[in-house]
Design an enzyme around this catalytic site. Structure first.
Site, PDB file in Angstrom:
ATOM      1  N   SER A 138     -61.285  48.572 -22.719  1.00 49.00           N
ATOM      2  CA  SER A 138     -62.485  49.194 -22.152  1.00 49.00           C
ATOM      3  C   SER A 138     -62.197  50.635 -21.784  1.00 49.00           C
ATOM      4  O   SER A 138     -61.094  50.966 -21.315  1.00 49.00           O
ATOM      5  CB  SER A 138     -62.938  48.438 -20.896  1.00 49.00           C
ATOM      6  OG  SER A 138     -64.008  49.110 -20.266  1.00 49.00           O
ATOM      7  N   TYR A 151     -61.383  45.376 -12.589  1.00 46.09           N
ATOM      8  CA  TYR A 151     -61.630  45.443 -14.028  1.00 46.09           C
ATOM      9  C   TYR A 151     -60.890  46.624 -14.657  1.00 46.09           C
ATOM     10  O   TYR A 151     -60.181  46.473 -15.661  1.00 46.09           O
ATOM     11  CB  TYR A 151     -63.126  45.566 -14.285  1.00 46.09           C
ATOM     12  CG  TYR A 151     -63.505  45.540 -15.752  1.00 46.09           C
ATOM     13  CD1 TYR A 151     -63.427  44.361 -16.487  1.00 46.09           C
ATOM     14  CD2 TYR A 151     -63.960  46.681 -16.386  1.00 46.09           C
ATOM     15  CE1 TYR A 151     -63.788  44.329 -17.838  1.00 46.09           C
ATOM     16  CE2 TYR A 151     -64.321  46.660 -17.730  1.00 46.09           C
ATOM     17  CZ  TYR A 151     -64.236  45.482 -18.444  1.00 46.09           C
ATOM     18  OH  TYR A 151     -64.591  45.460 -19.770  1.00 46.09           O
TER      19      TYR A 151
END
Length: 250
Positions: A138, A151
């Site tokens: 990501s 995250y």
């Protein structure tokens, strides 16, 4: 040498699902593993390819579960040429409000699961003449966004994990790379940005003027999995429509 057998972990929904469908559509045999049995069954039914897609239930945060899944994958396909790790979870929460359970669960799925899965699949790849590992990371690892620190930290760990394997896997003829998507249409994006207004705000930040599609990532995954990309190794490829490093005025 043809790369025919694929394993996609975290492939029952979102980006992973599109990757599974695209590989199967290109004539590959695809093992798809996920914790969501209902979504796996739905994927097989929707695909219309029961002879090309094989589903396996797994909890990637549990080493024994990953080992058991990989044993079944070996019985089904014998070996793996292409491995895609697409499992990932997140939740919108500030650093002050995040609790230990949320941190631990996110790291367990996004990072421990990557370690367990790669550790377990490599014996099925090393007896082949080359192969490819693609990690769906990501851009949050670069920007610190994406729902929360848990995250971003887990995806940053995936960057380091990949780069630490570059030398070792290169000697085996196995390429490893990370795709770092941002703002891709998916269930995860809907959870983080539930309103049309919030999505429209995101679009204004993207130079090409649209959200990413799962097919944008699956097309890149396919390219990185074939022999034409064999000289691309140890790279983080951002797929974000130019958002991360967009030019700013003023």
């Amino acid at each position: 040498m043809n790369r025919e057998n694929v394993l996609v972990i975290g492939g029952a929904a979102g980006i992973g699902k599109q990757i599974v469908l695209d590989f199967a559509g290109r004539g590959k045999k695809v093992a798809v593993a996920d914790i969501n049995k209902k979504a796996l069954d739905q994927l097989i039914n929707e695909s219309g390819r029961p002879n090309d897609i094989f589903s396996f239930e797994v909890d990637v945060s549990n080493w024994e579960s990953v080992q058991n899944m990989m044993t079944k994958v070996k019985e089904t396909l014998n070996s793996i040429d292409i491995f895609v790790y697409s499992a990932g979870i997140t939740k919108q929460v500030s650093f002050l409000n995040i609790d230990w359970a949320s941190w631990k669960k996110t790291i367990a799925v996004n990072l421990h699961g990557l370690f367990f899965s790669t550790k377990a699949v490599l014996p099925l790849m090393k007896n082949k003449n080359g192969g490819s590992i693609i990690i769906i990371g990501s851009g949050s690892a670069i920007t610190g966004s994406g729902g929360g620190i848990h995250y971003a930290a887990s995806k940053g760990g995936a960057f380091g994990f990949m780069r630490s394997l570059v030398g070792e896997l290169g000697k085996e003829g196995i390429n490893i790379n990370v795709i770092a998507p941002r703002v891709i249409e998916s269930d995860m994006l809907d959870r983080l940005y539930p309103s049309e207004g919030s999505k429209n705000t995101l679009k204004k930040e993207i130079p090409i003027g649209r959200l990413g599609k799962p097919s944008d990532i699956s097309n890149l995954t396919n390219f990185l999995s074939n022999e034409e990309s064999a000289y691309i190794h140890g790279q983080i490829i951002i797929a974000d429509g130019g958002r991360t490093f967009r030019p700013k005025s003023g």
